[in-house]
Every structure is written in structure tokens, then in C-alpha cells.
Design an enzyme around this catalytic site. Sequence first.
Site, PDB file in Angstrom:
ATOM      1  N   TYR A   1      40.441  46.455  50.496  1.00 31.88           N
ATOM      2  CA  TYR A   1      41.870  46.255  50.239  1.00 31.88           C
ATOM      3  C   TYR A   1      42.562  45.554  51.400  1.00 31.88           C
ATOM      4  O   TYR A   1      43.553  44.866  51.209  1.00 31.88           O
ATOM      5  CB  TYR A   1      42.560  47.610  50.011  1.00 31.88           C
ATOM      6  CG  TYR A   1      42.611  48.031  48.571  1.00 31.88           C
ATOM      7  CD1 TYR A   1      41.440  48.315  47.876  1.00 31.88           C
ATOM      8  CD2 TYR A   1      43.825  48.156  47.900  1.00 31.88           C
ATOM      9  CE1 TYR A   1      41.498  48.718  46.554  1.00 31.88           C
ATOM     10  CE2 TYR A   1      43.875  48.558  46.581  1.00 31.88           C
ATOM     11  CZ  TYR A   1      42.712  48.832  45.910  1.00 31.88           C
ATOM     12  OH  TYR A   1      42.770  49.224  44.600  1.00 31.88           O
TER      13      TYR A   1
ATOM     14  N   LYS B   1      27.807  53.367  47.882  1.00 35.86           N
ATOM     15  CA  LYS B   1      26.808  52.476  47.282  1.00 35.86           C
ATOM     16  C   LYS B   1      25.841  52.134  48.417  1.00 35.86           C
ATOM     17  O   LYS B   1      25.660  50.964  48.789  1.00 35.86           O
ATOM     18  CB  LYS B   1      27.520  51.236  46.700  1.00 35.86           C
ATOM     19  CG  LYS B   1      26.635  50.318  45.890  1.00 35.86           C
ATOM     20  CD  LYS B   1      26.247  50.870  44.528  1.00 35.86           C
ATOM     21  CE  LYS B   1      25.267  49.930  43.832  1.00 35.86           C
ATOM     22  NZ  LYS B   1      24.719  50.498  42.579  1.00 35.86           N
TER      23      LYS B   1
ATOM     24  N   ASP C   1      27.965  54.170  40.922  1.00 39.86           N
ATOM     25  CA  ASP C   1      27.679  53.888  39.504  1.00 39.86           C
ATOM     26  C   ASP C   1      27.244  55.164  38.789  1.00 39.86           C
ATOM     27  O   ASP C   1      27.691  55.476  37.683  1.00 39.86           O
ATOM     28  CB  ASP C   1      26.646  52.765  39.340  1.00 39.86           C
ATOM     29  CG  ASP C   1      25.409  52.934  40.220  1.00 39.86           C
ATOM     30  OD1 ASP C   1      25.422  53.803  41.121  1.00 39.86           O
ATOM     31  OD2 ASP C   1      24.418  52.213  39.996  1.00 39.86           O
TER      32      ASP C   1
ATOM     33  N   ASP D   1      39.908  54.030  44.013  1.00 39.90           N
ATOM     34  CA  ASP D   1      40.867  53.472  43.052  1.00 39.90           C
ATOM     35  C   ASP D   1      40.290  53.594  41.646  1.00 39.90           C
ATOM     36  O   ASP D   1      40.948  54.077  40.716  1.00 39.90           O
ATOM     37  CB  ASP D   1      41.133  51.998  43.397  1.00 39.90           C
ATOM     38  CG  ASP D   1      42.069  51.341  42.402  1.00 39.90           C
ATOM     39  OD1 ASP D   1      43.091  51.961  42.066  1.00 39.90           O
ATOM     40  OD2 ASP D   1      41.774  50.214  41.958  1.00 39.90           O
TER      41      ASP D   1
ATOM     42  N   ASP E   1      41.089  56.754  38.542  1.00 38.74           N
ATOM     43  CA  ASP E   1      41.570  56.441  37.187  1.00 38.74           C
ATOM     44  C   ASP E   1      40.661  57.110  36.155  1.00 38.74           C
ATOM     45  O   ASP E   1      41.125  57.678  35.173  1.00 38.74           O
ATOM     46  CB  ASP E   1      41.559  54.922  36.927  1.00 38.74           C
ATOM     47  CG  ASP E   1      42.916  54.285  37.187  1.00 38.74           C
ATOM     48  OD1 ASP E   1      43.653  54.808  38.041  1.00 38.74           O
ATOM     49  OD2 ASP E   1      43.235  53.272  36.537  1.00 38.74           O
TER      50      ASP E   1
HETATM   51  C1  IPM Z   1      46.750  52.729  42.660  1.00 39.38           C
HETATM   52  C2  IPM Z   1      47.096  51.379  42.149  1.00 39.38           C
HETATM   53  C3  IPM Z   1      47.275  50.481  43.363  1.00 39.38           C
HETATM   54  C4  IPM Z   1      45.953  50.402  44.071  1.00 39.38           C
HETATM   55  C5  IPM Z   1      47.847  49.079  43.089  1.00 39.38           C
HETATM   56  C6  IPM Z   1      49.119  49.148  42.282  1.00 39.38           C
HETATM   57  C7  IPM Z   1      48.059  48.337  44.368  1.00 39.38           C
HETATM   58  O1  IPM Z   1      46.119  50.903  41.283  1.00 39.38           O
HETATM   59  O2  IPM Z   1      47.569  53.319  43.393  1.00 39.38           O
HETATM   60  O3  IPM Z   1      45.681  53.221  42.323  1.00 39.38           O
HETATM   61  O4  IPM Z   1      45.076  49.611  43.669  1.00 39.38           O
HETATM   62  O5  IPM Z   1      45.768  51.128  45.038  1.00 39.38           O
HETATM   63 MG    MG Z   2      44.609  52.343  40.825  1.00 36.73          MG
END
Ligand code: IPM
Ligand code: MG
Length: 356
Positions: free
Chosen positions: A140, A188, A220, A244, A248
Amino acid sequence: MKIALIPGDGIGPDIIEEAVKVINAVGEKKQISFEFITYLAGGAAIDQTGIPLPEATLEGCKKSDAVLLGAVGGPQWDTLPGHLRPERGLLGLRKGMELFANLRPALLFPQLKAASTLKEEVIGDGIDIMVVRELTGGIYFGDRGRNEEGTRSAYDMETYSEPEIDRITRIGFEIAKKRKKKLTSIDKANILETSRLWREVAERVAKEYPEVELHHMYVDNCAMQLIRNPHQFDVMVTSNMFGDILSDEASMLTGSLGMLPSASLGSGKLGMYEPIHGSAPDIAGQDIANPIAAILSAAMMFRYSFEMEAEAVMIEEAVARVLEAGYRTKDIMEKDMKLVGTKEMGSLIAEEIKKM
Ligand code: IPM
Ligand code: MG
């Protein structure tokens, strides 16, 4: 307590308003007064100042006790160059405040079991995973660029230093120590050198936490295992990028993205708290959005920045009671439940706190 508010874009302002309602209810109940100062970041800042993170915002946030953020981003800013996108505002806040540890609990409320996409036998008696994501390093924030001569190419560099890995894995161990004493470090290492260093450092830090069981898993495989058998995980620690993606995935196991909070912490008490969902511009300003993720983020703020555990639990309990009573926003609506809007959901939770 000085709280910096960054409503941001889309549904951000809708949900932050409800979080403030709930914080004030706690304040009234416990005789604590809060000072709220609102700042610009993301698309809202681009529209008003031309940049996603005005200096006044970062300075103001640094001087606060905690930052509560709604969401940033929206289609109208998608065509801007990378360094001017709303997301840069968020990254700038994380980096500028040195919030290197991102805690993302994926917790399934028993009242919402049916919302999960997993079969009941996989969910078992619920899901409760804490993802600890490194937040200010890795790909990042590495060098990135393009070569425009000849065949075009682009690159993004992943770098991790030993101190960066040390401090984030330590947070993972600290949290694991207070939970089920099991930490899974995700990497990884069969491919990436950064991951091999990550493993070495995690192993070294592990020696200071003999009571915690450390496991390593490739990313993975982890993505697959999360869906196959989520119960093998309790606390996970991983890099910025993997975190990240996996956070999710973990959040969706609970079926309700609109319910999940997060905390971004540094070495001091200052933290930034935000829902993990996005700005959902399509439903902004319509009194539809679920404010619970923002409200639970406020609970995390009490827990980590103010060290007020009882107040944090109070908010969490109020949310559980309102769900138990059958109230639902549109995103988590089920048959025979009572549909409410953003504002009513916030008010119900605030009322519940006043009753405690
Ligand atoms: C998160 C989001 C952010 C990230 C974006 C909006 C920059 O996806 O907080 O997970 O990738 O960190
Ligand atoms: Mg995110």
C-alpha cells in the site's frame, strides 16, 4: 473527550449522525461530555478544497482523543489520478497518525444467523474472528510507478521492516492472549521474501508469548479455510494487502457488512474508528443505511481510545437488544421483522442505553 468526526461521502454523514446520537446517550447516562469537531476528508474534501486530505484535518485529528470516520469515495471521483482519489485521504490519515494496527472483528450476531451465506452446520454456534491487519506498510505504501517507454509496465513494491512486523505481530499476540490463545499468522512465505521475514519475526515474538499457540498459513489456503471451517480461526494477523482481502471475506461470513466496525490503532491511545463498509452512494441521504457498524465503531472507540470497557459493552448490549426486539434496517431485513430507517435505528439504540 475530544472526538474528531469525519463523515466523509455517501452514507457517511447519515451513519455518523446516528453514532453521535449514541455517544451522547452514553455521555448523558455516565455524565461524560464530549466535544465533537467535524473535519473534511475524501470526496467531500476534494469538492471543497481540491485535495482528499487537507492539512487542517490531519492536524485536528492528531490533537483529538479519537477519530470517528464514516466512509469515503464515490463514482464521481473515480476518474481522478491516484494521488487525488478520496481513498488517498483515508491512507493519509492512517499513515499520518501512524495507525499501524487495524482490528476488524467479524462477529455474527446470533439474531442474524440467517444472513450468513454459509450453511448452518458450518456456522455452528456463531462466528467470532478478529482480523489484525498491518495498516501503514507493505504494498500500500511501497514505491510504485510506470515505465511508459517501449512496452508499458507498472510496478508496486512490497517492503516490510523487522520493527514493522514485530509491532503488528505483537498486537496479534496481545489480543490472542485475551481471547482463545490461538494466533494464525497469514502469509505467502512459499513465494514472497517479505513473508519469509514475517514468519521469522512472528516466531521470535512468539517466544515472549508461550501461552499463545502460533500457527502459520498461506493466504490462498486461508481464503479457502475461512469458508470451509471458520471455527479453526480466532485471531489472525497479516499484512496490509492480505488483511484487506481476508477481512472482507471474513466479514461476509457474518452476512452483514453493514454491521461490522473497525479500529485503527497506533502506539498511543489515539485511534480511528470506522465501519468496514463503503460509502454506498446509491443509498446516501435516503434514511436507509444501516448505522450499526458506525455505532459499534463508537463502542470500539470507548474500549480502545478511552479505555472505558463498561461503556463499550453498554453500546454493544444496546445493539443486541434492539436486534432481539426485531428491528432491522433494509440490508438485514427478514420476514416478520420490523423495518426501520437509519435514524430510527440510531434512536432505538440510544433509547436502549438510556434505559440501562
Ligand atoms: C479498507 C478499504 C481501503 C483499503 C480503501 C478504501 C483505501 O478497502 O479499509 O479495507 O484498501 O484499505
Ligand atoms: Mg478493504
